[in-house]
Motif scaffolding. Sequence first.
Motif, PDB file in Angstrom:
ATOM      1  N   ALA A 666     -27.433 -62.810   5.917  1.00 14.17           N
ATOM      2  CA  ALA A 666     -26.942 -61.653   6.026  1.00 14.17           C
ATOM      3  C   ALA A 666     -25.456 -62.072   5.657  1.00 14.17           C
ATOM      4  CB  ALA A 666     -26.725 -61.138   7.155  1.00 14.17           C
ATOM      5  N   VAL A 667     -24.676 -63.278   6.107  1.00 12.70           N
ATOM      6  CA  VAL A 667     -23.327 -63.510   5.634  1.00 12.70           C
ATOM      7  C   VAL A 667     -23.528 -64.263   4.224  1.00 12.70           C
ATOM      8  CG1 VAL A 667     -21.738 -65.509   6.371  1.00 12.70           C
ATOM      9  CG2 VAL A 667     -22.921 -64.451   8.238  1.00 12.70           C
ATOM     10  N   GLY A 668     -24.459 -64.921   4.090  1.00 13.08           N
ATOM     11  CA  GLY A 668     -24.570 -65.191   2.548  1.00 13.08           C
ATOM     12  C   GLY A 668     -24.535 -63.805   1.599  1.00 13.08           C
ATOM     13  N   ARG A 669     -25.490 -62.999   1.979  1.00 15.25           N
ATOM     14  CA  ARG A 669     -25.486 -61.709   1.145  1.00 15.25           C
ATOM     15  C   ARG A 669     -24.190 -61.358   1.038  1.00 15.25           C
ATOM     16  NH1 ARG A 669     -29.101 -56.729   3.138  1.00 15.25           N
ATOM     17  NH2 ARG A 669     -28.326 -55.160   1.428  1.00 15.25           N
ATOM     18  N   LEU A 670     -23.332 -61.224   2.071  1.00 16.82           N
ATOM     19  CA  LEU A 670     -22.052 -60.581   1.962  1.00 16.82           C
ATOM     20  C   LEU A 670     -21.065 -61.200   1.099  1.00 16.82           C
ATOM     21  CD1 LEU A 670     -19.936 -58.463   3.295  1.00 16.82           C
ATOM     22  CD2 LEU A 670     -19.449 -60.153   5.134  1.00 16.82           C
ATOM     23  N   MET A 671     -21.172 -62.437   1.009  1.00 20.73           N
ATOM     24  CA  MET A 671     -20.298 -63.443   0.417  1.00 20.73           C
ATOM     25  C   MET A 671     -20.645 -63.220  -1.209  1.00 20.73           C
ATOM     26  SD  MET A 671     -18.009 -64.999   2.094  1.00 20.73           S
ATOM     27  CE  MET A 671     -17.440 -66.367   1.084  1.00 20.73           C
ATOM     28  N   ILE A 672     -21.928 -62.881  -1.422  1.00 21.88           N
ATOM     29  CA  ILE A 672     -22.174 -62.872  -2.858  1.00 21.88           C
ATOM     30  C   ILE A 672     -21.801 -61.372  -3.462  1.00 21.88           C
ATOM     31  CG2 ILE A 672     -24.349 -62.299  -4.344  1.00 21.88           C
ATOM     32  CD1 ILE A 672     -25.629 -64.742  -2.716  1.00 21.88           C
ATOM     33  N   THR A 673     -22.011 -60.272  -2.430  1.00 19.20           N
ATOM     34  CA  THR A 673     -21.650 -59.063  -3.018  1.00 19.20           C
ATOM     35  C   THR A 673     -20.342 -58.322  -2.516  1.00 19.20           C
ATOM     36  OG1 THR A 673     -22.612 -58.210  -0.681  1.00 19.20           O
ATOM     37  CG2 THR A 673     -24.018 -58.405  -2.652  1.00 19.20           C
ATOM     38  N   GLU A 674     -19.477 -59.408  -1.893  1.00 21.48           N
ATOM     39  CA  GLU A 674     -18.193 -58.875  -1.495  1.00 21.48           C
ATOM     40  C   GLU A 674     -17.197 -59.785  -2.060  1.00 21.48           C
ATOM     41  OE1 GLU A 674     -17.291 -55.776  -0.706  1.00 21.48           O
ATOM     42  OE2 GLU A 674     -19.231 -55.053  -0.535  1.00 21.48           O
ATOM     43  N   PRO A 675     -16.819 -59.790  -3.108  1.00 22.96           N
ATOM     44  CA  PRO A 675     -16.034 -61.143  -3.895  1.00 22.96           C
ATOM     45  C   PRO A 675     -14.461 -61.112  -3.369  1.00 22.96           C
ATOM     46  CG  PRO A 675     -16.207 -59.266  -5.532  1.00 22.96           C
ATOM     47  CD  PRO A 675     -16.939 -58.891  -4.497  1.00 22.96           C
ATOM     48  N   ASP A 676     -13.917 -60.004  -2.396  1.00 18.05           N
ATOM     49  CA  ASP A 676     -12.682 -60.033  -1.861  1.00 18.05           C
ATOM     50  C   ASP A 676     -12.771 -61.035  -0.452  1.00 18.05           C
ATOM     51  OD1 ASP A 676     -11.435 -58.956  -3.969  1.00 18.05           O
ATOM     52  OD2 ASP A 676     -11.444 -56.772  -2.850  1.00 18.05           O
ATOM     53  N   LEU A 697     -20.373 -64.474  19.230  1.00 17.61           N
ATOM     54  CA  LEU A 697     -19.777 -64.420  20.447  1.00 17.61           C
ATOM     55  C   LEU A 697     -18.234 -64.239  19.752  1.00 17.61           C
ATOM     56  CD1 LEU A 697     -20.975 -66.532  23.279  1.00 17.61           C
ATOM     57  CD2 LEU A 697     -21.392 -63.983  22.801  1.00 17.61           C
ATOM     58  N   ASP A 698     -17.966 -64.817  18.577  1.00 17.92           N
ATOM     59  CA  ASP A 698     -16.587 -64.909  17.938  1.00 17.92           C
ATOM     60  C   ASP A 698     -16.730 -64.770  16.404  1.00 17.92           C
ATOM     61  OD1 ASP A 698     -13.810 -64.873  17.894  1.00 17.92           O
ATOM     62  OD2 ASP A 698     -13.634 -66.676  18.812  1.00 17.92           O
ATOM     63  N   ALA A 699     -15.560 -64.142  15.898  1.00 18.37           N
ATOM     64  CA  ALA A 699     -15.848 -64.112  14.614  1.00 18.37           C
ATOM     65  C   ALA A 699     -14.403 -64.054  13.964  1.00 18.37           C
ATOM     66  CB  ALA A 699     -16.522 -62.860  14.011  1.00 18.37           C
ATOM     67  N   LEU A 700     -14.245 -65.006  12.814  1.00 12.00           N
ATOM     68  CA  LEU A 700     -13.088 -64.981  11.984  1.00 12.00           C
ATOM     69  C   LEU A 700     -13.392 -64.580  10.476  1.00 12.00           C
ATOM     70  CD1 LEU A 700     -10.070 -65.708  11.792  1.00 12.00           C
ATOM     71  CD2 LEU A 700     -10.734 -67.956  11.158  1.00 12.00           C
ATOM     72  N   MET A 701     -12.643 -63.732   9.972  1.00  7.93           N
ATOM     73  CA  MET A 701     -12.723 -63.118   8.545  1.00  7.93           C
ATOM     74  C   MET A 701     -11.453 -63.494   7.625  1.00  7.93           C
ATOM     75  SD  MET A 701     -15.049 -60.098   7.308  1.00  7.93           S
ATOM     76  CE  MET A 701     -16.324 -60.713   8.356  1.00  7.93           C
ATOM     77  N   VAL A 702     -11.463 -63.720   6.678  1.00  7.62           N
ATOM     78  CA  VAL A 702     -10.263 -63.680   5.680  1.00  7.62           C
ATOM     79  C   VAL A 702     -10.657 -63.076   4.576  1.00  7.62           C
ATOM     80  CG1 VAL A 702      -8.509 -65.183   4.716  1.00  7.62           C
ATOM     81  CG2 VAL A 702      -9.589 -65.865   6.797  1.00  7.62           C
ATOM     82  N   THR A 703      -9.815 -62.066   4.017  1.00  4.53           N
ATOM     83  CA  THR A 703      -9.954 -61.412   2.630  1.00  4.53           C
ATOM     84  C   THR A 703      -8.646 -61.826   1.719  1.00  4.53           C
ATOM     85  OG1 THR A 703      -9.041 -59.568   3.714  1.00  4.53           O
ATOM     86  CG2 THR A 703     -11.436 -59.568   3.463  1.00  4.53           C
ATOM     87  N   LYS A 704      -9.133 -61.730   0.537  1.00  2.00           N
ATOM     88  CA  LYS A 704      -7.932 -61.736  -0.611  1.00  2.00           C
ATOM     89  C   LYS A 704      -6.763 -61.211  -0.226  1.00  2.00           C
ATOM     90  CE  LYS A 704     -10.816 -63.242  -4.422  1.00  2.00           C
ATOM     91  NZ  LYS A 704     -11.150 -62.758  -5.703  1.00  2.00           N
TER      92      LYS A 704
END
Length: 704
Positions: A666-676, A697-704
């Motif tokens: 699922a995380v890989g699919r998100l990276m492929i389909t959401e280029p930001d 239990l924890d999550a870090l996310m960075v966008t452009k």
Amino acid sequence: MTTHDGIESLLRPSSIVIFGASSRPGTAGQIILNQLLEDGFEGDIFLVGRTAGQVGSRPILADPLDLPEGIDLAILTVPAAGLRDAVVACVDRKIRGAVSFASGFAEVGDTGRGQQEEIAAIAAAGDLALLGPNTVGYYNFVDGLTVMMIEQKAPPALPRDSGPAVAVIAQSGGIANHLSGSLRARGVPISYVMTTGNEAGIDVSDLSGHFLEDERTSVVAAYAEQIGSPEEFLALGAIARAKNKTIVLLHPGRTAKGQEAASSHTGSLADDYAAMRVAIEDAGILLVETTEELIDLCQLLLYSPIPREGGLGLVTTSGALCALSADYLDSRGLDTPALGAPQIEALTDLLPDYLSARNPLDLGTLPAWKPEMVGDGARQLLSDPAIGSVLVSLPLTEPDRMMAWLSSFAQAHKEQPAPAIFVLAGEDCPLPPELLRYAADNNIVVTRSHERAIRTLATYHRYARQARRTHDQAQATSFSGLPGLGSGTHAEWSGKKVLAALGITVPEGGLAGTADEAVSIARTVGYPVVMKAQAASLAHKSEVGGVLLSLGDADAVRDAWDELHRNVAAARPGLELDGVLVEAMGRHGVELVVGAKRDPKWGPVMMVGLGGVWVEMLKDVRLFSPWLTHSDIVGELNQLRAAKLLHGFRGSAPVDVDAVAGVVRAVGRLMITEPDIVEIDVNPLVALPGGEGAVALDALMVTK
């Protein structure tokens, strides 16, 4: 003019001009001229120098304007200071291709880089295919053309009946010479040797693509310190696969010092090596780490371009080598499968009682007086469908006996072709030339080191596994209902909203702005709870006292609210929190990390490994493409050093590996389909017992 036409003008010119010619003997221009004449070049040759003069009966022109238009190749023996004017002259006279030996450009710093970029722009605008600068030249063995700045006797042209050959492309002249010389010493046919230097124009991608279309070339050996056009280079993998050809790449820069050395050598800009490896291997290009692997694998792939499935079959005369191999094979991820019943039965009939019919196969001293046993033993391993390659490792002895062993194996190999390496130990002792010729004539790789052969075959098998992988096309389907994300780093609570939208389980809870809200959320999800400070800039919350665990009632939550804010204020004065995340305490399980990063040149890369505090300490992680199928992701999980923890260790229950693979996918699919999205870090992902899932239990996310 296409890139193909430009490269053809370099390789097969009908007319040549040498810039920098001089009537003085021993100059670079005269060296080049003598090589062309020695090669028997029959086209027109023009000379241009600072002053008019003559070399033999050939005039030296002082003005390039006196040249005819449309010459195929300009050989520029001018120094760095004169290169720009020479390139301008080439463009003016509509010359198709040029090679420059001059150094002193991007490899020496920003000033030289700027000069090189200006020259590159002039060449590109003028449709001039430029090789170099900072190259030592090239060989075309197919047609017998030498364009080298160093005076040397050119090897003979490649015979028409020599079969497929290896093309060598290298930014380094020294590496090109080492690779081609080593391969030729083994009797391996070479089609072309090209040194690209600083690659102001033609680069490794251009030449690799050209040689994939060349009928005389089956394997491309490339040494690159930079890949200027990643998308173009990656696209070559599919072309190579379709033609049953292979590009084998050696690229420095696995370490910071390696990146620094590459930059000082040719002015290359360091890539993220790990991201490059994932992208290149996913594309079907073989990446190696040593010149030894590059040499051995080019020869092996020349003989066996389509890898067989299966493990390694080992034939030797040493029980000690069998034992040593077991350790070395395990560290390389290569196994020696048990033999099938037909093979065991056949070997039992061949061997005396004191030798065992198994893999690895120890023939003892039998081959000393029965050399045919080498072929008889290898024949059974080659016939076993569980074996994908064979290694025969024997001691150095007198030439006649070694030849008898090799010919015995060659006959078995001819009946059952498979990837194979024949080791005759003793790398400091030369082998008879006739033995090496015989090996090459019979498509057998001969090396002198048992460990080197294992490294080569382990890399070959890794490539075979990679080549069998297919992209999961479902990964290209976008998710619906994703929450909107702004730019920059996002706090845990925000990242978890995205994970939940992907179908990934996160703990029940919510973001509280007051102590009363925290108590209300805690009552809803049920005690005990955890409270975590939330701010985008607070990546390591526990280090500032921003995580409080096992809070069992409302009073504990209120006390924790005050304590948490005091801790954060002391460690990070002035930091404004988004709020406090209140969640149900998670269950115990195996803590993993699932991450993803988007490299600006090579695209997204996935990571999975042992998580929690162990990720930085043990670095037990696997890196791979986001396009992997579910089963391939499971395969990556099983290659972790800590894989035993996933399958039950010392009484613990096996974890839900399928659920973990689902999170990764699922995380890989998100990276492929959401280029930001630039980066995702789920740590820890707690893998629960089989069938019970996995919880982020924890999550870090960075966008452009």
